[in-house]
Scaffold this active site. Structure first.
Site, PDB file in Angstrom:
ATOM      1  N   SER A 167       0.805  -1.238   0.000  1.00 21.64           N
ATOM      2  CA  SER A 167       0.000   0.000   0.000  1.00 21.64           C
ATOM      3  C   SER A 167       0.829   1.275   0.000  1.00 21.64           C
ATOM      4  O   SER A 167       0.271   2.363  -0.176  1.00 21.64           O
ATOM      5  CB  SER A 167      -0.916   0.021   1.225  1.00 21.64           C
TER       6      SER A 167
ATOM      7  N   LYS B 180       0.406   3.463  -2.915  1.00 27.03           N
ATOM      8  CA  LYS B 180      -0.832   4.213  -3.209  1.00 27.03           C
ATOM      9  C   LYS B 180      -0.626   5.721  -3.357  1.00 27.03           C
ATOM     10  O   LYS B 180      -1.150   6.321  -4.303  1.00 27.03           O
ATOM     11  CB  LYS B 180      -1.886   3.907  -2.136  1.00 27.03           C
TER      12      LYS B 180
ATOM     13  N   TYR C 194      -3.139  -3.024 -10.573  1.00 26.65           N
ATOM     14  CA  TYR C 194      -3.007  -2.569  -9.177  1.00 26.65           C
ATOM     15  C   TYR C 194      -2.166  -3.570  -8.374  1.00 26.65           C
ATOM     16  O   TYR C 194      -1.314  -3.184  -7.574  1.00 26.65           O
ATOM     17  CB  TYR C 194      -4.409  -2.394  -8.566  1.00 26.65           C
TER      18      TYR C 194
ATOM     19  N   TYR D 208      -5.060   4.439   7.742  1.00 26.27           N
ATOM     20  CA  TYR D 208      -6.382   3.797   7.798  1.00 26.27           C
ATOM     21  C   TYR D 208      -7.147   4.152   9.068  1.00 26.27           C
ATOM     22  O   TYR D 208      -7.196   5.300   9.460  1.00 26.27           O
ATOM     23  CB  TYR D 208      -6.246   2.270   7.654  1.00 26.27           C
TER      24      TYR D 208
ATOM     25  N   VAL E 283       1.296  -3.874   3.838  1.00 24.75           N
ATOM     26  CA  VAL E 283       1.145  -5.152   4.562  1.00 24.75           C
ATOM     27  C   VAL E 283       2.380  -6.027   4.536  1.00 24.75           C
ATOM     28  O   VAL E 283       2.441  -7.014   5.277  1.00 24.75           O
ATOM     29  CB  VAL E 283      -0.041  -6.030   4.069  1.00 24.75           C
TER      30      VAL E 283
HETATM   31  O1  DON Z   1      -4.488  -4.754  -2.012  1.00 22.91           O
HETATM   32  C1  DON Z   1      -4.000  -5.264  -1.023  1.00 22.91           C
HETATM   33  O2  DON Z   1      -4.686  -5.797  -0.162  1.00 22.91           O
HETATM   34  C2  DON Z   1      -2.494  -5.241  -0.876  1.00 22.91           C
HETATM   35  N1  DON Z   1      -1.871  -5.343  -2.153  1.00 22.91           N
HETATM   36  C3  DON Z   1      -2.044  -3.973  -0.209  1.00 22.91           C
HETATM   37  C4  DON Z   1      -2.689  -3.738   1.130  1.00 22.91           C
HETATM   38  C5  DON Z   1      -1.823  -3.017   2.105  1.00 22.91           C
HETATM   39  O3  DON Z   1      -0.639  -2.914   1.969  1.00 22.91           O
HETATM   40  C6  DON Z   1      -2.492  -2.512   3.327  1.00 22.91           C
HETATM   41  N2  DON Z   1      -1.599  -1.779   4.191  1.00 22.91           N
HETATM   42  N3  DON Z   1      -1.141  -1.869   5.230  1.00 22.91           N
END
Ligand code: DON
Length: 427
Positions: A63, A66, A188, A239, A257
């Protein structure tokens, strides 16, 4: 001498203490990560990078991609178009919440998955490959080296991407996604699978801290777009713990993540931490603790109220002239102090020398304040002479120089300019 900064960041890692939480497992490949990895990097705006711990270990950006893709979407489409597709309100929800704002029908912000998928789709390019190529190009310029995709993580996440697919189809039915949802989720997911180290992330953060400019002076992100990105990171980047984060650490940040966490102290430094175990919000648990500690030790918090300079100017009478020596970096409040001192100057025809030799930077409002003060001193009868060897009144840092010169012209007064006070006194 070894700079104590290196000792400090090593000490941070030694004293961070026990870890808690679990590595992300909804992406099978991430579940295989070594949970005990720990690294930190700090990048200054002029290109120095301090590192400690597992600083060369690669992990996926997830993320943390983003905000950068959001910047590219704005650069490609313009802010108005992007705002028609994605709101900028904190959601208070988990990062992968399947929801749209009930009133606007849009994703609440570009930091949660729904908004990030919509941002990805707004990047120019006919298909996922074309968009990802441009995204990789941008990330590489920000990191200062070419970046690649961790194909194993990509395949692994795509094979389990049902939730993101659901989000993309939801966006499609709500009219906020123009492309093919499958292709958009593919792009994405590739964007999230870009492989980075803490060094890369700290350097990328330092570009955001520098208003979008790399240490080589390359304006990779337009300064207005950069401001938009940092604002959204500050309010939505963490978040459903965004409020805790903003109060306890106080800088724009973004987590991923895979365990990366990137923070930006505007005008000063970019910081990144890597530690894969996550807290309940999906943020690196040791990463959050390290940032809280750095906030206490380094005074990071943006709301801590930086002190304004108290000695912005000095008034000297010399050889029948009045010299105003102005010093330090000038912003609104320093400009106001200069105007207040100018306002005390009695009307008359004595020469007034405004010496800016000790000023290296003035923002737009400070420049306009000083120029307007000079114009009014002239209207009071003074022969105003400026000493501005660094060009702070006339040079455009952010493209505003033309405006300043235009206003000066409208004021009908262009003060005489001299290289130093001695020649200004001679007139
Ligand atoms: O789309 C997703 O769920 C993952 N590629 C990225 C989510 C993420 O990194 C949330 N952050 N902490």
């Amino acid at each position: 001498m070894q700079t104590p900064i290196i000792d400090y960041i090593n000490l941070l890692l030694e004293t961070v203490g026990e870890d808690s939480g679990e590595v992300a497992s909804y992406i099978p490949e991430l579940a295989r990560a070594d949970p005990d990895r720990l690294a930190i990097a700090m990048a200054t705006l002029d290109g120095e990078v301090y590192v400690a711990g597992d600083c060369d270990v690669e992990f996926t950006i997830q993320s943390i991609s983003k905000p950068f893709t959001y910047a590219l979407a704005i650069a490609d489409q313009g802010l108005d178009v992007v705002l028609k597709h994605i709101d900028v309100e904190p959601s208070g929800d988990a990062f992968n919440e399947i929801s749209l704002d009930p009133v606007t029908g849009k994703p609440r912000n570009p930091m949660i998955n729904a908004g990030a998928i919509a941002s990805h789709a707004l990047v120019r390019g006919d298909d996922a490959e074309a968009r990802v190529e441009r995204i990789l190009e941008l990330y590489g310029r920000l990191a200062g080296r070419p970046l690649t995709i961790a194909e194993d993580v990509f395949e692994s996440e795509l094979s389990e991407a049902d939730r993101n697919m659901a989000l993309a189809y939801m966006l499609r039915t709500a009219g906020t996604l123009d492309g093919d949802p499958t292709d958009v989720v593919r792009g994405y997911t590739r964007q999230c699978s870009v492989s980075v180290t803490v060094r890369d992330l700290a350097r990328m953060a330092s570009v955001l801290a520098a208003g979008g400019r790399t240490p080589n002076g390359d304006q990779v992100i337009d300064s207005d777009v950069n401001r938009q990105v940092l604002s959204v990171m500050a309010t939505c980047g963490m978040y459903d713990s965004a409020g805790d984060w903003l109060t306890s650490v106080g800088i724009p940040a973004k987590s991923g993540v895979a365990g990366g966490l990137m923070g930006v102290l505007p005008g000063q430094v970019g910081i990144a931490v890597f530690s894969p175990r996550l807290d309940a919000h999906g943020n690196s648990s040791r990463g959050v603790r390290l940032f809280e500690r750095m906030n206490r030790d380094l005074g990071l918090h943006l709301m801590a109220g930086p002190e304004t300079s108290s000695s912005v100017s000095r008034r000297i009478e010399r050889d029948g002239a009045t010299v105003h020596e102005i010093m330090g970096d000038l912003h609104f409040s320093e400009g106001e102090q200069v105007l207040r001192v100018f306002a005390k100057e009695p009307p008359g025809d004595t020469p007034v020398i405004v010496d800016l030799d000790r000023v290296h930077r003035a923002n737009d409002i400070a420049r306009r304040s000083v120029l307007e003060g000079i114009r009014r001193l002239n209207l009071d009868g003074h022969d105003v002479r400026i000493v501005d060897p660094w060009g702070v009144l006339g040079t455009a840092e952010t493209g505003t120089g033309e405006l300043v010169r235009g206003e000066q012209a409208r004021g009908g007064y262009v003060p005489a300019s001299y290289p130093d006070v001695e020649s200004a006194l001679r007139g």
